[in-house]
Design a protein around this motif. Sequence first.
Motif, PDB file in Angstrom:
ATOM      1  N   VAL A  91      20.252 101.698  33.363  1.00 54.34           N
ATOM      2  CA  VAL A  91      19.846 100.419  32.780  1.00 54.34           C
ATOM      3  C   VAL A  91      19.247 100.634  31.393  1.00 54.34           C
ATOM      4  O   VAL A  91      19.532  99.880  30.454  1.00 54.34           O
ATOM      5  CB  VAL A  91      18.837  99.697  33.698  1.00 54.34           C
ATOM      6  CG1 VAL A  91      18.179  98.535  32.956  1.00 54.34           C
ATOM      7  CG2 VAL A  91      19.532  99.182  34.948  1.00 54.34           C
ATOM      8  N   TYR A 111      21.193  96.870  38.765  1.00 56.73           N
ATOM      9  CA  TYR A 111      20.068  96.216  39.440  1.00 56.73           C
ATOM     10  C   TYR A 111      20.396  95.924  40.900  1.00 56.73           C
ATOM     11  O   TYR A 111      19.517  95.986  41.772  1.00 56.73           O
ATOM     12  CB  TYR A 111      19.679  94.937  38.705  1.00 56.73           C
ATOM     13  CG  TYR A 111      18.787  95.184  37.515  1.00 56.73           C
ATOM     14  CD1 TYR A 111      17.541  95.786  37.668  1.00 56.73           C
ATOM     15  CD2 TYR A 111      19.190  94.822  36.231  1.00 56.73           C
ATOM     16  CE1 TYR A 111      16.715  96.023  36.576  1.00 56.73           C
ATOM     17  CE2 TYR A 111      18.370  95.054  35.131  1.00 56.73           C
ATOM     18  CZ  TYR A 111      17.138  95.651  35.315  1.00 56.73           C
ATOM     19  OH  TYR A 111      16.320  95.894  34.233  1.00 56.73           O
ATOM     20  N   HIS A 129      16.629  90.347  38.127  1.00 55.57           N
ATOM     21  CA  HIS A 129      17.224  90.920  36.915  1.00 55.57           C
ATOM     22  C   HIS A 129      18.743  91.017  37.059  1.00 55.57           C
ATOM     23  O   HIS A 129      19.488  90.799  36.092  1.00 55.57           O
ATOM     24  CB  HIS A 129      16.632  92.301  36.642  1.00 55.57           C
ATOM     25  CG  HIS A 129      15.234  92.273  36.109  1.00 55.57           C
ATOM     26  ND1 HIS A 129      14.870  91.547  34.995  1.00 55.57           N
ATOM     27  CD2 HIS A 129      14.099  92.891  36.538  1.00 55.57           C
ATOM     28  CE1 HIS A 129      13.577  91.707  34.755  1.00 55.57           C
ATOM     29  NE2 HIS A 129      13.088  92.513  35.680  1.00 55.57           N
ATOM     30  N   GLY A 130      19.205  91.349  38.264  1.00 52.49           N
ATOM     31  CA  GLY A 130      20.643  91.409  38.500  1.00 52.49           C
ATOM     32  C   GLY A 130      21.297  90.058  38.334  1.00 52.49           C
ATOM     33  O   GLY A 130      22.375  89.938  37.734  1.00 52.49           O
ATOM     34  N   HIS A 148      17.945 103.442  37.245  1.00 53.46           N
ATOM     35  CA  HIS A 148      16.913 103.073  36.266  1.00 53.46           C
ATOM     36  C   HIS A 148      17.283 103.615  34.888  1.00 53.46           C
ATOM     37  O   HIS A 148      17.181 102.907  33.872  1.00 53.46           O
ATOM     38  CB  HIS A 148      15.551 103.621  36.698  1.00 53.46           C
ATOM     39  CG  HIS A 148      14.824 102.753  37.678  1.00 53.46           C
ATOM     40  ND1 HIS A 148      14.382 101.482  37.357  1.00 53.46           N
ATOM     41  CD2 HIS A 148      14.469 102.967  38.972  1.00 53.46           C
ATOM     42  CE1 HIS A 148      13.778 100.950  38.409  1.00 53.46           C
ATOM     43  NE2 HIS A 148      13.824 101.820  39.397  1.00 53.46           N
ATOM     44  N   ALA A 179      14.435  93.330  41.263  1.00 58.44           N
ATOM     45  CA  ALA A 179      15.757  93.869  40.939  1.00 58.44           C
ATOM     46  C   ALA A 179      16.831  92.796  41.102  1.00 58.44           C
ATOM     47  O   ALA A 179      17.734  92.674  40.268  1.00 58.44           O
ATOM     48  CB  ALA A 179      16.061  95.074  41.823  1.00 58.44           C
TER      49      ALA A 179
END
Length: 232
Positions: free
Chosen positions: A102, A126, A145-146, A99, A142
């Motif tokens: 990122v 992610y 977003h990845g 986290h 996740a």
Amino acid sequence: APAVEPPVVPASTATVEPGATAPAPDVAGTPAVVTTTSEVSSTMSEGETALLQTAAVHEQRNELDSAVTVYEQVLAQNPYNVHALSQLASICRHQERFHDAVMYLQRIVQLDSSNGELHGAVGHCYLMLSQRSSKIPAVLQALWHGYQAYSKAILHLKDGHDPNLWYGIGLLYERYGALMMPCNEQMAALKHSAEALSAVLRMDPAFEKRAEIYYRLGLIFKQQGHVQQSLE
């Protein structure tokens, strides 16, 4: 669940040669290398330079917490110091604080949004977050977003034939398919995973995690009902 479309896999029609028996899969993934362009480099003050040198010494001694403290001092002087942000992201990834990684990477992306390697690094973070959460909504978020980050990496990388990138994409689709009961969407996700992982072996036949890739492909082929191909 969000609909996830496949990135275009280079030369996806090539076949995969069978390999030796693989060990249990390693879900850690392969971190992408974060680099920055000269466009986001700026003239640093003497204070920033001195702090960066001090932080580098701490890193060489593996005193990572001390290095983080000093890099944060650099950001207190200049919130846009790309080197400090990049090193903090690297340390966070090493410590599996994805986290936080990122957060630092996204701050660099704001300065250099066309850097494909940065987007690939965000995608990897992610992916790792998706593997560490036990709550389905968090996993799906996740993965989404990845997927977005990996898509931007493909868009901006000058050479899309990066085995580490496609390795991560293959794991992302495998993870997505593992969340589903048997259905057409699961088969599509597994197909995209197999294509991406197969692409890795074409790009780099000596890829560090090739044994794991063969293992994963064997499991995917078994789920697809391709028993002989799975055994190979």
